[in-house]
Write a protein that holds these residues in place. Sequence first.
Motif, short mmCIF file in Angstrom:
data_model
loop_
_atom_site.label_atom_id
_atom_site.label_comp_id
_atom_site.label_asym_id
_atom_site.label_seq_id
_atom_site.Cartn_x
_atom_site.Cartn_y
_atom_site.Cartn_z
N GLU A 91 53.06 72.14 53.00
CA GLU A 91 53.45 70.81 52.54
C GLU A 91 53.80 70.78 51.06
OE1 GLU A 91 50.73 67.77 53.63
OE2 GLU A 91 50.77 68.25 55.78
N ASP A 92 53.05 71.53 50.25
CA ASP A 92 53.32 71.53 48.81
C ASP A 92 54.70 72.11 48.52
OD1 ASP A 92 52.48 71.16 46.00
OD2 ASP A 92 52.55 73.35 45.94
N LEU A 93 55.07 73.19 49.21
CA LEU A 93 56.37 73.80 49.00
C LEU A 93 57.48 72.88 49.50
CD1 LEU A 93 58.19 76.08 48.13
CD2 LEU A 93 57.63 77.30 50.26
N ARG A 94 57.24 72.19 50.61
CA ARG A 94 58.23 71.23 51.09
C ARG A 94 58.42 70.09 50.09
NH1 ARG A 94 55.98 71.32 56.12
NH2 ARG A 94 55.48 69.10 56.14
N ARG A 95 57.33 69.65 49.48
CA ARG A 95 57.42 68.57 48.49
C ARG A 95 58.25 69.02 47.29
NH1 ARG A 95 55.10 67.93 43.87
NH2 ARG A 95 53.55 69.57 44.27
N LYS A 96 57.96 70.23 46.78
CA LYS A 96 58.72 70.74 45.64
C LYS A 96 60.19 70.92 46.02
CE LYS A 96 54.97 73.25 43.32
NZ LYS A 96 54.48 74.58 42.92
N SER A 97 60.43 71.38 47.23
CA SER A 97 61.81 71.57 47.70
C SER A 97 62.54 70.24 47.77
CB SER A 97 61.81 72.25 49.07
OG SER A 97 61.22 73.54 48.99
N ARG A 98 61.85 69.23 48.29
CA ARG A 98 62.45 67.89 48.38
C ARG A 98 62.80 67.35 47.00
NH1 ARG A 98 58.47 65.67 50.48
NH2 ARG A 98 59.06 65.78 52.68
N GLU A 99 61.87 67.48 46.05
CA GLU A 99 62.10 66.97 44.69
C GLU A 99 63.26 67.71 44.02
OE1 GLU A 99 58.30 67.45 42.88
OE2 GLU A 99 57.43 65.68 43.84
N SER A 100 63.31 69.02 44.20
CA SER A 100 64.38 69.81 43.60
C SER A 100 65.73 69.44 44.19
CB SER A 100 64.10 71.30 43.81
OG SER A 100 65.16 72.09 43.32
N LEU A 101 65.77 69.31 45.51
CA LEU A 101 67.03 68.99 46.19
C LEU A 101 67.49 67.57 45.83
CD1 LEU A 101 69.11 70.20 48.03
CD2 LEU A 101 67.71 69.54 50.00
N GLN A 102 66.55 66.64 45.72
CA GLN A 102 66.92 65.28 45.33
C GLN A 102 67.53 65.27 43.93
OE1 GLN A 102 66.55 62.22 47.28
NE2 GLN A 102 68.10 61.83 45.71
N ALA A 103 66.95 66.06 43.03
CA ALA A 103 67.49 66.13 41.66
C ALA A 103 68.92 66.67 41.66
CB ALA A 103 66.59 66.99 40.78
N GLU A 104 69.21 67.64 42.52
CA GLU A 104 70.57 68.19 42.60
C GLU A 104 71.55 67.16 43.17
OE1 GLU A 104 71.16 70.69 41.04
OE2 GLU A 104 69.69 72.29 41.29
N LEU A 105 71.10 66.39 44.16
CA LEU A 105 71.95 65.35 44.73
C LEU A 105 72.26 64.28 43.69
CD1 LEU A 105 70.07 65.09 48.12
CD2 LEU A 105 72.48 65.76 47.89
N ASP A 106 71.26 63.92 42.89
CA ASP A 106 71.48 62.93 41.83
C ASP A 106 72.42 63.48 40.76
OD1 ASP A 106 69.76 61.24 43.18
OD2 ASP A 106 68.01 61.76 41.94
N ALA A 107 72.28 64.79 40.46
CA ALA A 107 73.19 65.42 39.50
C ALA A 107 74.62 65.44 40.03
CB ALA A 107 72.72 66.84 39.19
N ALA A 108 74.77 65.68 41.33
CA ALA A 108 76.10 65.69 41.93
C ALA A 108 76.76 64.33 41.79
CB ALA A 108 76.01 66.09 43.40
N GLU A 109 75.99 63.26 42.00
CA GLU A 109 76.55 61.92 41.83
C GLU A 109 77.00 61.70 40.39
OE1 GLU A 109 75.32 57.35 42.92
OE2 GLU A 109 73.77 58.66 42.10
N LYS A 110 76.18 62.14 39.44
CA LYS A 110 76.51 61.96 38.03
C LYS A 110 77.76 62.73 37.64
CE LYS A 110 74.20 61.95 33.52
NZ LYS A 110 72.90 62.14 32.82
N LEU A 111 77.95 63.91 38.23
CA LEU A 111 79.08 64.77 37.88
C LEU A 111 80.33 64.51 38.73
CD1 LEU A 111 77.13 68.14 37.53
CD2 LEU A 111 78.09 66.76 35.66
N GLY A 112 80.20 63.66 39.74
CA GLY A 112 81.33 63.45 40.63
C GLY A 112 81.60 64.61 41.55
#
Length: 289
Positions: A91-112
């Motif tokens: 569960e801890d690794l899934r949580r870190k994976s989720r947070e990391s992936l969410q940050a990349e998705l937010d970065a993608a929105e910012k960068l277009g």
Amino acid sequence: MHVGAHVSISGSRVSSDEETPPYDDVRNAVHRQVAFGGNCGQIFTTSPQVWAQPEIDDEAAAGFREATAEKLDGPWVIHSAYLVNLCTPKEDLRRKSRESLQAELDAAEKLGVPYVNVHLGAHTGAGVEGGLDNAAEVIDSLAIPDGVQLLVESDAGSGTKLGGEFEHLAGIIDRTETDVGICIDTAHTLVAGNDLTTPGAVDETIGRFDDVVGLEHLEYIHLNDSKHDVGTHKDEHAHIGEGYIGEDGMRAIVNHPDLRDLPFALETPTEDGRGFEWNIEKTRELRDA
């Protein structure tokens, strides 16, 4: 033809006259892509080897979007960190994976950037079905911004890693309520057991992908030759046309009617005095007019 490379955002120079700032900045990726002769491509927003959040200020993001619109034709894709494991039962690794992936998705929105690419990861004892269930749970918990799509990448399939079989890719699509796309890596596809060495083999493999997954889900291709043969599950990329896929297979891939209009991003090596520029030019040489 939309073809480019996985380029760095670092400030290190490709050539003495390159316009890159002498520090890490996403705008460097555009200058570097142009220097290599690419018109689309892939980036890491931060080191893929550690749990780190992208740090992109508004000025850099705006510059990246403007330079991309001015100098490139095809779409960027962001590759998620190597540490991300969506299939893990921990569960801890899934949580870190989720947070990391969410940050990349937010970065993608910012960068277009329209795509974020991720590997499913390894089930490490949860089993195929359990691993796919875990991955689907993480994916459906993400807040995916409008205009951004998550792509699941095919894998070489070593150990308990999932994504090497087309059924794994279909399984994650079937399990999620999210509009998940697929990124096929040609080297991974070969070593996972799918022949791509001749025009006939390419036709057969693409037809099987369509039957199992559906070509309507295929959004991006990582175009890589392989230093290892069909079914070896060894992930090591080679120059275009000089590995086990070879020129016949590569020519069939980049000209196939179901693939030719997709964007191709190269992750080929820099060795033997050749790098991305040589491989992009080689890819274009294999493309029919």
